[in-house]
Design an enzyme around this catalytic site. Structure first.
Site: not given
Length: 84
Positions: A22-23
């Site tokens: 993430c992201p």
């Protein structure tokens, strides 16, 4: 169209985010759906556990249909998304 011989949906394209966290998987997902047309199905392969939360939220927010979410495949998470 790629044909998956199991009970998983057929798909038009694959996005492999293996090893990314993430992201990055969602950023790549956002870029990939821009290159596709409505109604096509995208298979996403991920290893980041955060995608179990992020991918459904992404679909809900943008109106895409999450056809299948397979998180029982060991270390990989699979998602099949029909584009809105």
């Amino acid at each position: 169209m790629a044909d998956n011989t199991s009970t998983l949906p057929n798909f038009d394209a694959v996005l492999d985010t293996t090893g990314l966290y993430c992201p990055e998987p969602i950023m790549l997902l956002h870029n990939k759906v821009r290159d596709m047309t409505p109604g096509q199905v995208l298979k996403v392969i991920a290893t980041d556990p955060a995608t179990t939360r992020d991918v459904p939220k992404f679909c809900q927010f943008l109106g895409h249909e999450l056809l299948e979410q397979d998180t029982a495949s060991g270390s990989n998470y699979l998602y099949f998304i029909r584009l809105a």
